[in-house]
Design a protein around this motif. Sequence first.
Motif, PDB file in Angstrom:
ATOM      1  N   VAL A 101      -2.849  -3.643   6.634  1.00 53.81           N
ATOM      2  CA  VAL A 101      -1.677  -3.285   5.988  1.00 53.81           C
ATOM      3  C   VAL A 101      -1.680  -3.883   4.819  1.00 53.81           C
ATOM      4  CG1 VAL A 101       0.600  -2.811   5.819  1.00 53.81           C
ATOM      5  CG2 VAL A 101      -0.663  -2.605   8.144  1.00 53.81           C
ATOM      6  N   TYR A 102      -1.736  -3.168   3.627  1.00 52.63           N
ATOM      7  CA  TYR A 102      -1.449  -3.561   2.221  1.00 52.63           C
ATOM      8  C   TYR A 102      -0.074  -3.103   1.623  1.00 52.63           C
ATOM      9  CZ  TYR A 102      -6.526  -4.234   2.437  1.00 52.63           C
ATOM     10  OH  TYR A 102      -7.748  -4.491   2.593  1.00 52.63           O
ATOM     11  N   VAL A 237       5.323  -0.028  -1.786  1.00 54.07           N
ATOM     12  CA  VAL A 237       4.198   0.980  -1.451  1.00 54.07           C
ATOM     13  C   VAL A 237       3.645   0.428  -0.202  1.00 54.07           C
ATOM     14  CG1 VAL A 237       1.990   2.279  -2.094  1.00 54.07           C
ATOM     15  CG2 VAL A 237       4.079   1.875  -3.555  1.00 54.07           C
ATOM     16  N   ARG A 238       3.514   0.885   0.893  1.00 50.37           N
ATOM     17  CA  ARG A 238       2.562   0.433   1.955  1.00 50.37           C
ATOM     18  C   ARG A 238       1.303   1.214   2.630  1.00 50.37           C
ATOM     19  NH1 ARG A 238       6.206   0.227   6.281  1.00 50.37           N
ATOM     20  NH2 ARG A 238       5.136   2.178   7.187  1.00 50.37           N
ATOM     21  N   VAL A 239       0.357   0.528   2.425  1.00 45.98           N
ATOM     22  CA  VAL A 239      -0.975   1.397   2.903  1.00 45.98           C
ATOM     23  C   VAL A 239      -1.577   0.753   4.140  1.00 45.98           C
ATOM     24  CG1 VAL A 239      -3.251   1.975   2.107  1.00 45.98           C
ATOM     25  CG2 VAL A 239      -1.580   2.179   0.563  1.00 45.98           C
ATOM     26  N   THR A 240      -1.579   1.665   5.143  1.00 45.83           N
ATOM     27  CA  THR A 240      -1.935   1.172   6.377  1.00 45.83           C
ATOM     28  C   THR A 240      -3.557   1.877   6.602  1.00 45.83           C
ATOM     29  OG1 THR A 240       0.253   1.482   7.180  1.00 45.83           O
ATOM     30  CG2 THR A 240      -1.589   1.128   9.003  1.00 45.83           C
ATOM     31  N   ILE A 241      -4.333   1.047   6.974  1.00 46.84           N
ATOM     32  CA  ILE A 241      -5.641   1.280   7.314  1.00 46.84           C
ATOM     33  C   ILE A 241      -5.694   1.425   8.838  1.00 46.84           C
ATOM     34  CG2 ILE A 241      -8.230   0.716   7.103  1.00 46.84           C
ATOM     35  CD1 ILE A 241      -6.635   1.028   4.688  1.00 46.84           C
ATOM     36  N   ARG A 250     -11.021  -1.935  -0.011  1.00 44.35           N
ATOM     37  CA  ARG A 250     -10.548  -3.133  -0.612  1.00 44.35           C
ATOM     38  C   ARG A 250      -9.573  -2.942  -1.724  1.00 44.35           C
ATOM     39  NH1 ARG A 250     -16.054  -4.036   0.413  1.00 44.35           N
ATOM     40  NH2 ARG A 250     -16.762  -6.034   1.031  1.00 44.35           N
ATOM     41  N   TYR A 251      -8.398  -3.892  -1.206  1.00 40.11           N
ATOM     42  CA  TYR A 251      -7.593  -3.724  -2.433  1.00 40.11           C
ATOM     43  C   TYR A 251      -6.783  -5.090  -2.866  1.00 40.11           C
ATOM     44  CZ  TYR A 251      -6.739   1.195  -0.784  1.00 40.11           C
ATOM     45  OH  TYR A 251      -6.751   2.516  -0.707  1.00 40.11           O
ATOM     46  N   GLY A 252      -6.247  -5.127  -4.152  1.00 39.96           N
ATOM     47  CA  GLY A 252      -5.816  -6.478  -4.554  1.00 39.96           C
ATOM     48  C   GLY A 252      -4.636  -6.169  -5.288  1.00 39.96           C
TER      49      GLY A 252
END
Length: 282
Positions: A101-102, A237-241, A250-252
């Motif tokens: 989760v990002y 903003v929440r991105v769930t893989i 990949r995210y930063g």
Amino acid sequence: MIKKIILVSLAVTLMATPAFAGNRPEFDAVGCDAANYFNDFIRDRVVENGLDGFGRMINSWSDFRSIWPYESFSNTGGQPFPDPCFPEYLSSLADAYNQAVYTWKIILQMKPESDINLNIVDCVLKHDGADADIWTRAEQTGRYRAPWGQLFFVPLANPSVTVEAFPGPYATPGFSSAFVMDARTLPGLFAVPLIDALYTTKALWEEGIVMVLPETGTTNMEGDSVYNLKQGDAIRVRVTIPGNNTADIRYGDDNVILKYIGIMGTEYCSPWQCEYGVDTEL
């Protein structure tokens, strides 16, 4: 005589019409917007021309990571390492068939008067570990190739995104707790709620989602009350893989950017920078 009456009537009408503030393009991200890794010619122009009433370039006075309501980036993928898509940039990996989760929380520096573009810059590669190379191993989320060569696309193997708005120091009266943002489908412009909404992304391209500008007195697609957004409010903003993810993703800190048209005169800069004269460009 008739012409004179018309001209007088027009003059009275113009005098009675309220003067509206100007408006201009604006973008926001985690930390100092002017120093965002993914800035380009267009965003550099926004930085140069995004001035407040004191003549400050507000995107150089935009680091809210150490003061409420706090900008932040966090993830459950792992520690940051050099990114194989973007030189001299650090990101955290969610490798194939692993969940992560990002989360980005970004402060709006102006009151929006337009829909808000949510842009997510991606680094998506085939699962190759240390041999990852965007120029030979680019991939699309949810996509895989069978041993016999056939390509398949699995919608539920893609990331999902949830976006919520949080009240800030100048929040609209009544806006006291978070609400979910809606998006407009492209094409079609039908409203859909941004709660675990699936999206697909690929290689090093930037994906775009158009978020509906909330209006006080209306509800979102979930039936919850929404409110006008103002400067100082936050967008999370929440991105769930998912666990069946088929790619290395990949995210930063800098991968998520908000773009909109802001109302001039509503600029909001990081209080500690404004009060103590600390310019993050220096």
